[in-house]
Design an enzyme around this catalytic site. Structure first.
Site, PDB file in Angstrom:
ATOM      1  N   ASP A 101     -34.740  36.506  17.309  1.00 27.52           N
ATOM      2  CA  ASP A 101     -33.303  36.451  17.534  1.00 27.52           C
ATOM      3  C   ASP A 101     -33.053  36.248  19.024  1.00 27.52           C
ATOM      4  OD1 ASP A 101     -30.457  36.935  16.798  1.00 27.52           O
ATOM      5  OD2 ASP A 101     -30.734  38.596  18.192  1.00 27.52           O
ATOM      6  N   GLU A 185     -32.881  31.391  14.143  1.00 25.80           N
ATOM      7  CA  GLU A 185     -31.576  31.092  13.558  1.00 25.80           C
ATOM      8  C   GLU A 185     -31.227  29.639  13.869  1.00 25.80           C
ATOM      9  OE1 GLU A 185     -28.602  33.463  15.379  1.00 25.80           O
ATOM     10  OE2 GLU A 185     -29.538  33.301  17.327  1.00 25.80           O
ATOM     11  N   CYS A 255     -31.522  48.945   3.213  1.00 28.88           N
ATOM     12  CA  CYS A 255     -30.844  49.009   1.924  1.00 28.88           C
ATOM     13  C   CYS A 255     -30.032  47.752   1.633  1.00 28.88           C
ATOM     14  CB  CYS A 255     -29.937  50.245   1.849  1.00 28.88           C
ATOM     15  SG  CYS A 255     -28.511  50.156   2.948  1.00 28.88           S
ATOM     16  N   CYS A 271     -26.737  51.998   9.986  1.00 30.62           N
ATOM     17  CA  CYS A 271     -26.229  51.662   8.655  1.00 30.62           C
ATOM     18  C   CYS A 271     -25.280  52.750   8.172  1.00 30.62           C
ATOM     19  CB  CYS A 271     -27.398  51.503   7.689  1.00 30.62           C
ATOM     20  SG  CYS A 271     -26.859  51.111   6.023  1.00 30.62           S
ATOM     21  N   CYS A 274     -26.989  54.068   4.456  1.00 30.80           N
ATOM     22  CA  CYS A 274     -28.219  54.868   4.369  1.00 30.80           C
ATOM     23  C   CYS A 274     -28.621  55.509   5.680  1.00 30.80           C
ATOM     24  CB  CYS A 274     -29.375  54.024   3.827  1.00 30.80           C
ATOM     25  SG  CYS A 274     -30.056  52.866   5.028  1.00 30.80           S
ATOM     26  N   ASP A 281     -30.464  43.876  18.021  1.00 31.68           N
ATOM     27  CA  ASP A 281     -31.104  42.564  18.097  1.00 31.68           C
ATOM     28  C   ASP A 281     -32.403  42.518  17.293  1.00 31.68           C
ATOM     29  OD1 ASP A 281     -29.125  41.453  19.679  1.00 31.68           O
ATOM     30  OD2 ASP A 281     -30.024  42.202  21.524  1.00 31.68           O
TER      31      ASP A 281
END
Ligand SMILES: [Zn+2]
Length: 325
Positions: A101, A185, A255, A271, A274, A281
């Site tokens: 990334d 990407e 998840c 998150c 979870c 990054d």
């Protein structure tokens, strides 16, 4: 050269480039090219009509010499020798996969948890760049003082970009050598998908005015990293996969929960479903890798085991004179 002019107009009419511009009177020149008659001898290059010219050759010239271009980049003269040689198509490589990334503040994050910073201009160099630019602007165009000030500025800029380029080449070579699949990407889709991510680099300080050179190095940088990875991987029989960047920084790698709230701060990922914690990054790099593996698997099942015969392939490598890669 007429051939270049022809090429320029073809590119323009086919919409790839803007209308051809005139050659500039000073600064970098497009250079001259010899399609034949060039010889290389240790530390000299024979150029037709010029004779033997001393040059520092960055590597051995092997194969049949094709085009030779000599150009001036504003500071130094460079000779690029294009050679043609037979290359054997490499066998498919078995090695680990990695996702990359290209961030803004942290230049590169990888799915195996590395944060790699390019050695861009230091604060001291930034200050000096500004000082030299101001000094240049106080001189009169065309004067000797002007030329000298311009030269000083170019030398410093060159030193910084040489350092970054050296680092990038070593990085992409290492990555290409150690991996069978690299996922990045798709930059063509980036501006659309990245808008929600926020691209502010350490807000508060006057980054905008200060780090213009750094920003441009980092911005073009990612495309250049991808380009280098592309050709280096193909030389080594490995694969480069580009995936759309949508939601890569908002998806939980544990998840799969997708939510903007997952991204607690610019560099922190947490998150909401979870509780998975990580560097934003690196999380993005992990998601990029997962997307790339899916693409690669799909591609693999569509064309089952079509072994490519090892055949001879033409490969031309650019050979540069003064600038070492
Ligand atoms: Zn989660």
């Amino acid at each position: 050269m007429l051939r270049d002019l022809d090429r320029a107009f073809v590119n323009f009419f086919e919409g790839r480039a803007s209308y051809p511009s005139h050659k500039r009177r000073s600064g970098p020149s497009p250079g001259i090219r010899w399609p034949q008659g060039v010889e290389v001898n240790g530390r000299c290059v024979w150029l037709p009509k010029l004779g033997w010219v001393k040059a520092r050759l960055s590597r051995k010239v092997e194969g049949v010499i094709k085009n030779t271009t000599v150009r001036f980049d504003g500071l130094q003269w460079h000779v690029a020798i294009q050679v043609e040689q037979e290359a054997i198509a490499p066998a498919k490589k078995k090695a680990p996969s990695i996702g990359i990334d290209g961030g803004v503040a942290v230049s590169i994050a990888t799915s195996d948890g590395q944060l790699i910073h390019l050695p861009v201009a230091t604060e001291f160099e930034e200050r000096r760049l500004g000082m030299l630019a101001r000094r240049l602007s106080r001189t009169e165009g065309g004067s000797r003082r002007n030329a000298r000030a311009r030269c000083r500025l170019l030398v410093l800029r060159r030193r910084i970009s040489d350092r970054v380029n050296d680092f990038r080449h070593k990085l992409t070579t290492r990555m290409a050598k150690n991996h069978g699949l690299v996922v990045v990407e798709d930059l063509a889709l980036r501006s659309l998908s990245r808008s929600g991510r926020g691209s502010d680099e350490s807000p508060g300080r006057n980054v905008a005015a200060k780090a213009r050179l750094n920003r441009s190095l980092l911005e073009q940088g990612h495309a250049e990293t991808v380009r280098q990875l592309g050709y280096k991987l193909s030389w080594l029989g490995a694969e480069l996969v580009k995936v759309p960047a949508a939601f890569t920084s908002q998806t939980c790698p544990q998840c799969g929960h997708v939510c903007t709230a997952n991204r607690a701060a610019r560099d922190r990922f947490q998150c909401v479903a979870c509780g998975y914690l990580g560097h934003a990054d690196i999380v993005a790099a992990k998601n990029i890798l997962a997307a790339g593996l899916a693409v690669s698997a799909r591609r693999g099942s569509r064309e089952p085991l079509k072994r490519e015969p090892a055949r001879l392939r033409r490969l031309s490598r650019r050979q540069a004179g003064i600038p070492a890669l």
